[in-house]
Design a protein around this motif. Structure first.
Motif, short mmCIF file in Angstrom:
data_model
loop_
_atom_site.label_atom_id
_atom_site.label_comp_id
_atom_site.label_asym_id
_atom_site.label_seq_id
_atom_site.Cartn_x
_atom_site.Cartn_y
_atom_site.Cartn_z
N ASN A 54 -8.67 0.08 1.07
CA ASN A 54 -7.53 0.55 1.85
C ASN A 54 -7.55 -0.06 3.25
N TYR A 55 -8.74 -0.42 3.72
CA TYR A 55 -8.83 -1.06 5.04
C TYR A 55 -8.78 -2.58 4.96
N ALA A 56 -9.30 -3.12 3.87
CA ALA A 56 -9.45 -4.57 3.82
C ALA A 56 -8.34 -5.27 3.03
N TRP A 57 -7.92 -4.68 1.94
CA TRP A 57 -6.99 -5.37 1.05
C TRP A 57 -5.57 -4.82 1.10
N GLY A 58 -5.37 -3.77 1.86
CA GLY A 58 -4.03 -3.25 1.98
C GLY A 58 -3.62 -2.33 0.85
N TYR A 73 -5.58 1.07 -1.76
CA TYR A 73 -6.85 1.61 -2.23
C TYR A 73 -7.15 1.20 -3.67
N TRP A 118 -6.18 -2.74 -9.15
CA TRP A 118 -6.49 -3.12 -10.53
C TRP A 118 -7.17 -4.49 -10.59
N TYR A 121 -0.91 -1.69 -16.44
CA TYR A 121 -1.13 -0.45 -15.68
C TYR A 121 0.16 0.18 -15.19
N GLY A 143 -0.83 11.57 -6.34
CA GLY A 143 -0.82 10.75 -5.13
C GLY A 143 -0.46 9.31 -5.44
N GLY A 144 -1.00 8.81 -6.56
CA GLY A 144 -0.69 7.45 -6.98
C GLY A 144 0.78 7.27 -7.31
N GLN A 177 5.01 -2.35 -0.48
CA GLN A 177 3.98 -3.32 -0.14
C GLN A 177 4.65 -4.69 -0.03
N PRO A 223 -6.96 -2.74 10.24
CA PRO A 223 -5.50 -2.88 10.32
C PRO A 223 -4.89 -2.13 11.49
N TRP A 250 1.21 0.24 7.60
CA TRP A 250 -0.07 -0.42 7.89
C TRP A 250 0.14 -1.93 7.88
N TYR A 287 -2.01 -5.34 7.73
CA TYR A 287 -3.34 -5.87 7.44
C TYR A 287 -3.40 -7.35 7.72
N GLN A 331 -0.17 -8.32 5.47
CA GLN A 331 0.28 -7.42 4.43
C GLN A 331 0.83 -6.18 5.09
N THR A 357 2.27 -2.43 4.46
CA THR A 357 2.19 -1.43 3.42
C THR A 357 2.51 -0.05 3.96
N ASP A 394 2.21 3.89 2.26
CA ASP A 394 1.85 4.67 1.08
C ASP A 394 1.76 6.15 1.45
N VAL A 454 -1.23 8.46 0.01
CA VAL A 454 -2.64 8.14 0.21
C VAL A 454 -3.46 9.35 0.64
#
Lengths: 304, 477
Positions: free
Chosen positions: A235-239, A241, A244, B87, B199-200, B209, B270, B277, B279, B403, B405, B407, B410
């Motif tokens: 969540n901090y690095a790849w944007g 959480y 997949w 998915y 949440g997802g 995103q 970020p 957010w 990033y 990036q 985003t 969410d 979360v």
């Protein structure tokens, strides 16, 4: 770099020696009692040793403990070397270091088990896995063994906690796998009515089964924690959480597999042989998640 | 009204009595199915299997990639089954939903009993019940029943058990319990599954995103955030051996025309503003701009280099000695020409065939706008000019890949995550133990009938039980 590699090599030979000694211990050991029928634990948990076997057993424990010390020093040396080149010290920053750390955790876990339950014969199986892990690490090409500076995405304090927690869970699953193999061997010997002293020297089936279950009960929450920490890091690095990525997905698959195991243990018939086979299967999946994904599937975790 | 109500109750009761027909039977049957461990195991395994598909078959790639690797017929099946985006298929979501229903039903069905037993439990049990337990012992102790019972209570309390006592005609009944938190933990984990999945889903419906390629000094509007973002600076830090250590962008949020906040972001750190957010995701060389181009001016006849100049982007350079005025007006990283629209464009973002466009004025009279190719010097001749130009090199402008985003789900995911970790840890390390004891007077003192069960961890409990038996044997009362 050279110092830590030398120490890792030493660790490998010590674990190999310890493994051989544990096998020797079992061979030398005369069972104090007749073979207990399956499902009936013998009254004493600890093992009663005499003469030769006791001495071999003691040497085995000492060699293992010494190996653990050398392994720890090797990891510390590597941490120091990392500090020198990149300012981060996590001694589990590539595949090789991760393997060395897993071996360390397996052996530490084993020694805790030995001291707590006074069972030495498990060593032949669990220390065996530790030595194979160390050996597999040393088979990696040299460029994977040295400490390269971290790529930006890994350069974070999350690496200390996410990676170590996840690897510790792998170690616990490795122990469960080793105990599973032990269970199947002993169970087969009992089923075929063999009365060899080797199998009789192993703890009774119910104990092995229970210890295997315990190992998974240590690994399961650790894996959950490790995956969640990974999600937080992502969540901090790849944007996000969860993306997949193959490693992520395989950790989830492993989690689901052990989740099924944990639930299965609540139902009748899922202990003993079936549970042992399942624990071995689970461990194979862990190996794939740890090694296979890095080398066969590409993804965000392809750092090694 | 009052007179009629018993009749209503009766008719309900008779309905309930009808076997296998009433709503309550169906409800019980359904609850039984959805709460079952078998369904949970089935779902775990099916989810694990289907999740594997997505790691073997590449996800979300272009159709050509699949067709080349698997053939067209197979690809058609992939599309039908959703294997190119496993998915997010309806059936994968359904499996997750089913898992939630499963764990919720389990909670609904089993938690009330645990809740009740936390508050009270059966103290007085029959002797055969104790004798039939997995861990059971008969211990003769010298002393009065009150004294021995007192001793056992003390011993169990010392071990952290909650003890209840009850007298009856036969003797003293004791009940002790410990570690019910382990079972509460398991149900906490059950609830967490639904919270995480919800949440997802929230995140994928109300979140977004996006990826932004941004240049230093530019301001960009973030439509979904209703504010602007300015990229003040972008730079890369290197290790001593030349490997990239980190890359960083200094960003300023401009809301309603005023700069609100400035932060230097880097990988792993970020910027967050109004739930959006930003990033530091990547960086690269821009494909439509350069910072500077180095150009050699050569004599067309002799091929001698007359002068080498560094031209800044879109800034005119005056070469008085040669009577030349030069400006770099355009750049493409991978030269392509659209012959219908008569337009030059960059085919890819790779610097495969870089070219600059020059605006030149020679001796106040000749004007031209030739394209100069980095890999093919001298491709086009400039008619009437004394000179030939060669692009010797250029300094590409770096873009920062951000990036972006949002969410809103979360926080829920983190709540569920905390619950699942705490829940699983509790249920793994704390196990529910229950002991029943009957202290019955005999000829020489009393006989203590002790029985116990554990939810799991049989060996530890066996040990504990044996030790306890020994200590009860030596009670002096």
């Amino acid at each position: 770099m050279v110092q830590s590699l030398l120490l890792f090599d030493m660790t490998f030979w010590l674990y190999l020696a310890a493994f051989a000694l544990y096998v020797g211990y079992i061979l030398a050991r005369r069972p104090g009692r007749e073979l207990a029928p399956a499902g009936h634990p013998t009254s004493g948990m600890g093992e009663s040793d005499d003469g030769w076997s006791a001495q071999i057993g003691q040497v085995a424990t000492i060699v293992t403990a010494f190996g653990l010390v050398v392994n720890s020093v090797a990891l510390l040396a590597r941490a120091y070397e990392r500090m020198q080149i990149s300012g981060t010290f996590a001694p589990w920053s590539n595949q090789y270091e991760a393997m060395a750390y897993v071996s360390w955790a397996i052996i530490l876990g084993y020694l805790v088990l030995e001291f707590r339950y006074r069972i030495k014969s498990v060593g032949a199986f669990v220390v065996g896995i530790g030595f194979i892990a160390m050996g597999a690490a040393s088979l990696l090409p040299y460029r994977y063994q040295t400490a390269e500076p971290l790529v930006p995405a890994l350069n974070s304090y999350w690496i200390y906690i996410h990676v170590s927690v996840t690897l510790t869970s792998y170690a616990a699953f490795a122990m469960a796998g080793g105990l599973g193999v032990m269970y199947l061997l002993k169970e087969r010997a009992e089923r075929l009515g063999r009365r060899s002293s080797f199998f009789a020297a192993l703890p009774d089936l119910e104990t092995i089964d229970e210890l295997g279950y315990k190992a998974i009960m240590v690994g399961f929450p650790l894996l959950a924690f490790g995956v969640i920490l990974g999600a937080m890091w992502a969540n901090y690095a790849w944007g996000g959480y969860w993306s997949w990525d193959p490693k992520e997905t395989w950790s989830l698959i492993v989690f689901l597999i052990y989740g099924a195991y944990v639930h299965a243990r609540m139902t009748r018939g899922w202990e003993g042989r079936r549970a042992a086979i399942y624990a071995i299967f689970g461990f194979l999946m862990v190996i794939f998640c740890f090694w296979g994904v890095n080398f066969l599937l590409s993804g965000l975790h392809a750092y090694a | 009204m009052d007179g009629k109500s018993p009749v209503v109750v009766e008719s309900q009761a008779s309905q309930r009595a009808a076997p296998g027909l009433g709503w309550s039977e169906i409800k019980a049957e359904l609850a039984g199915f959805f709460a079952s461990i078998k369904l949970a195991m089935f779902l775990f395994i099916i989810l694990a299997l289907t999740a594997t598909i997505g790691t073997v078959i590449q996800q979300g790639d272009r159709p050509e990639v699949y067709i080349e690797e698997y053939g067209e017929e197979t690809y058609r099946w992939f599309l039908r089954l959703g294997f190119t985006d496993v998915y997010h298929t309806w059936w994968f979501s359904s499996l997750l939903t089913l898992l939630c229903i499963n764990s919720l039903t389990c909670f609904y069905k089993r938690f009330p009993a645990i809740w009740r037993s936390m508050r009270q439990d059966k103290v007085g049990v029959a002797l055969p019940f104790i004798q039939g337990m997995k861990h059971t012992a008969e211990i003769p102790v010298a002393g009065s029943k009150e004294g021995v019972a007192e001793g056992i209570v003390q011993l169990l309390a010392e071990k952290g058990y909650r003890v209840l006592a009850k007298n009856d005609r036969q003797g003293v009944n004791l009940y002790a319990t410990k570690g019910i938190l382990g079972r509460v933990g398991a149900h906490m984990a059950h609830l967490s599954a639904t919270i995480i999945v919800l949440g997802g889903f929230i995140g994928s419906y109300w979140g977004f995103q996006e990826f932004g390629v941004c240049l230093e000094g530019e301001t960009y509007h973030i439509p979904k955030g209703q504010f602007d973002l300015r990229v003040d600076k972008f730079w890369i830090d290197y290790y001593e051996n030349g490997a990239v250590q980190s890359y960083n962008s200094t960003l300023t949020v401009i809301d309603e025309g005023r700069p609100v906040t400035t932060k230097t972001i880097t990988v792993n750190d970020p910027l967050v503003y109004k739930g959006v957010w930003f990033y530091q995701s990547s960086y690269g060389d821009a494909w439509d701009q350069v910072e500077m181009a180095r150009l050699s001016v050569m004599d067309k006849e002799t091929d001698a280099v007359l002068e080498t100049v560094d031209l800044e982007w879109q800034k005119e350079a005056d070469l008085r000695k040669l009577g030349l005025k030069l400006t770099v007006t355009d750049f493409v990283a991978d030269f392509g020409f659209n012959s219908i629209e008569k337009r030059v464009y960059s085919k890819t973002v790779e610097h495969a065939n870089p070219a600059i466009r020059l605006a030149l004025t020679e001796r106040q009279s000749l004007q031209a706008t030739p394209w100069i190719f980095y890999h093919y010097p001298g491709l086009f001749d400039i008619a009437g000019s004394k000179y030939r130009f060669e692009l010797v090199g250029y300094k590409p402008r770096k873009f920062t890949g951000l990036q972006i985003t949002k969410d809103p789900g979360v926080k829920m995911v983190w709540t569920g995550s905390t619950m699942i970790v705490v829940g699983i840890t509790l249920s793994s390390f704390i196990y529910h133990r229950r002991l029943w004891a009957k202290v019955i007077p005999s000829n020489a003192g009393v006989i203590v009938h002790l029985g116990g069960t554990t939810h799991k961890s049989e060996i530890d409990f066996q040990k504990e039980f044996r030790k306890m038996t020994e200590r009860i044997r030596t009670i002096n009362a």
